[in-house]
Design an enzyme around this catalytic site. Structure first.
Site, PDB file in Angstrom:
ATOM      1  N   ARG A  79      18.172 -18.050   1.090  1.00 54.72           N
ATOM      2  CA  ARG A  79      17.713 -18.427  -0.243  1.00 54.72           C
ATOM      3  C   ARG A  79      18.279 -19.805  -0.562  1.00 54.72           C
ATOM      4  NH1 ARG A  79      19.804 -17.088  -5.835  1.00 54.72           N
ATOM      5  NH2 ARG A  79      18.120 -18.000  -7.080  1.00 54.72           N
ATOM      6  N   HIS A 123      16.941 -24.572  -9.846  1.00 55.37           N
ATOM      7  CA  HIS A 123      18.325 -24.093  -9.929  1.00 55.37           C
ATOM      8  C   HIS A 123      19.120 -25.205 -10.630  1.00 55.37           C
ATOM      9  CE1 HIS A 123      21.209 -21.040  -7.979  1.00 55.37           C
ATOM     10  NE2 HIS A 123      21.969 -21.798  -8.770  1.00 55.37           N
ATOM     11  N   GLU A 168      18.207 -17.829 -13.090  1.00 58.07           N
ATOM     12  CA  GLU A 168      19.094 -17.504 -14.206  1.00 58.07           C
ATOM     13  C   GLU A 168      18.723 -18.205 -15.510  1.00 58.07           C
ATOM     14  OE1 GLU A 168      23.140 -18.042 -12.879  1.00 58.07           O
ATOM     15  OE2 GLU A 168      22.980 -16.470 -11.385  1.00 58.07           O
ATOM     16  N   ASN A 293      20.696 -11.305  -9.941  1.00 60.82           N
ATOM     17  CA  ASN A 293      22.025 -11.827  -9.574  1.00 60.82           C
ATOM     18  C   ASN A 293      23.059 -11.026 -10.337  1.00 60.82           C
ATOM     19  OD1 ASN A 293      20.596 -13.775  -8.241  1.00 60.82           O
ATOM     20  ND2 ASN A 293      21.231 -15.485  -9.530  1.00 60.82           N
ATOM     21  N   TYR A 295      27.281 -10.201 -10.827  1.00 61.50           N
ATOM     22  CA  TYR A 295      28.677 -10.538 -10.542  1.00 61.50           C
ATOM     23  C   TYR A 295      29.681  -9.612 -11.211  1.00 61.50           C
ATOM     24  CZ  TYR A 295      27.023 -14.725  -8.267  1.00 61.50           C
ATOM     25  OH  TYR A 295      26.400 -15.572  -7.394  1.00 61.50           O
ATOM     26  N   GLU A 352      21.759 -12.752  -5.602  1.00 61.78           N
ATOM     27  CA  GLU A 352      23.128 -13.281  -5.526  1.00 61.78           C
ATOM     28  C   GLU A 352      24.099 -12.156  -5.832  1.00 61.78           C
ATOM     29  OE1 GLU A 352      24.107 -16.646  -8.008  1.00 61.78           O
ATOM     30  OE2 GLU A 352      22.225 -17.648  -7.511  1.00 61.78           O
TER      31      GLU A 352
END
Ligand code: IFM
Length: 435
Positions: A79, A123, A168, A293, A295, A352
């Site tokens: 990616r 991005h 995002e 994504n 985290y 991610e």
């Protein structure tokens, strides 16, 4: 070494690694235009140690070595993001031939190594000339973005395994226009409200432009957090609901329900673009896949003094990464099941997941726990088709500069020497099934 087996994920499940243009490329030559990150990072006080992406990890020149690492790690997919200002230096209009050449070499380099290209259009490196015209605050950004999307689809579309429009959108809109942490560094509710809508309107507009050029497998990448209430009381639960609306539901509801959460349209009413409701059909155009994504979790507590909803994020008690982010694999399972239950049956890719850390054995444990969390979500019905680790290389971590290391591969920023870490070897073991 991981405790899961590749076979646990079933045939066809993709493993990949992810990066983004500004964080790794450098190579600010050959006709590349300026981006908002160039000026934002050049402005004293914005970035830890004053670091910039001017050289980054010199991927612009070292990409063959980097793609060899992707291949040798056993990864199926890579990616990456196109840099809008490298392809269209003014944001719209003339295309930079050297930019096309670079991405031709990169995409062909992936294909030659048997790696599937998963591309992201945006991005975060908005061309500066478009910021001069208001950037994401200007509704015209939808047309600018669609023009750029069409250039990419026309030139590269038939070689890409998947295309994501935006990476995002919460960061593009809220972090960058309300919290002021990312470029262009606004701290303005009207700017943020407009960006929150325009980023999704631009996404939907670009989806049509991509498809008109024959692009297949079009999606978007959302950063989602598992939001939880700090305490059991009603006030903290309300704080969690509001936090969740701002971080998760604005994007999920907009994309998959064609409407925004009412508490936000009410709160932001004075600042949202006029008649934004008319755009919701565009915002919610059908997609082929969703990228998630993940985290950490967010813990919310009520605080009447906190801005907007009186909802404040508070530190939690769990083990943390060196950025202070709580490690919470269960949150990934919960989120995936929530998305699959409440929002969409589309294939989901974890686009991610990773950890900023210098102690790599902690990173191995992090990945192991999150891979298990993906398996648990699949068992509970979430159609997760792939998993991308963030990131292939240590790289430019935005406002944190180079102090924060997310890579599976260590980069010596003096020499640009790449050295695989234990976490890279753990993936290699999993993917070559040699553990
Ligand atoms: O480095 C970033 C990436 O650019 C977007 N998602 C989160 C990562 C870690 O902060």
């Amino acid at each position: 070494m991981f405790s899961v087996d590749r076979g646990d994920f079933g045939p066809g499940f993709l493993f990949g690694v992810a990066t983004a243009a500004y964080q790794i490329e450098g190579g600010q030559t050959d006709g590349r235009g300026s981006s908002i990150w160039d000026s934002f990072s050049a402005t004293p006080g914005n970035i830890k140690n004053g670091d910039t992406g001017r050289i980054a990890v010199d991927h612009y020149h070292r990409w063959p070595e980097d793609l060899d690492l992707v291949r040798d790690g056993g990864f199926d997919a890579y990616r990456f993001s196109f840099a809008w200002p490298r392809l269209l230096p003014e944001g719209t209009g003339p295309v930079n031939a050297a930019g096309l050449d670079f991405y031709d070499r990169l995409v062909d380099g992936m294909l030659a190594r048997g790696i599937k290209p998963f591309a992201t259009l945006y991005h975060w490196d908005l061309p500066s000339p478009l910021q001069d015209r208001g950037g994401w605050m200007n509704r015209d950004v939808a047309g600018w973005f669609a023009e750029y999307a069409a250039v990419v689809a026309h030139h590269f579309g038939d070689r890409l395994a998947a295309i994501a429009t935006i990476n995002e959108p919460w960061c593009v809109a809220f972090l960058s226009h309300y919290l002021g942490v990312h470029a262009p560094g606004y701290r303005d509710l009207r700017a943020a409200s407009r960006a929150m809508h325009h980023v999704l309107f631009a996404h939907g507009t670009a989806v049509a432009a991509l498809r008109a050029e024959g692009a297949k497998n079009v999606g978007i990448v959302l950063n989602l957090e598992k939001s939880e209430a700090a305490g059991a009381g009603a006030a903290d639960r309300a704080a969690q609901t509001h936090g969740d609306a701002l971080f998760n539901r604005w994007y999920l509801d907009g994309l998959f329900k064609g409407r925004y959460p009412e508490e936000l349209t009410t709160l932001l009413a004075p600042w949202l673009p006029e008649a934004f409701e008319r755009d919701m059909e565009v915002v919610s155009r059908p997609l082929d896949w969703l990228g998630v994504n993940y985290y950490t979790r967010a813990l919310y507590a009520a605080d009447p003094a906190a801005p907007l909803f009186g909802s404040r994020r508070v530190a939690g008690p769990l083990e943390k990464s060196d950025l202070g982010w709580e490690i919470y694999p269960q949150g990934l399972t919960d989120l995936l099941v929530r998305v699959a239950t409440d929002y969409t049956k589309l294939p989901i890719y974890i686009t991610e997941n990773g950890m900023s850390e210098t102690d790599d054995s902690r990173r191995v444990a992090f990945y192991d726990a999150h891979l298990k969390a993906v398996l648990a979500a699949r068992q509970q019905g979430a159609d997760v088709r792939g998993y991308f680790a963030w990131s292939l290389l240590d790289n430019y971590e935005w406002a944190e500069g180079y102090a924060s290391r997310f890579g599976l591969v260590h980069v010596d920023y003096e020499t640009q020497r790449r050295t695989p870490k234990g976490s890279y070897r753990a993936f290699q073991g999993l993917l070559h099934n040699t553990r």
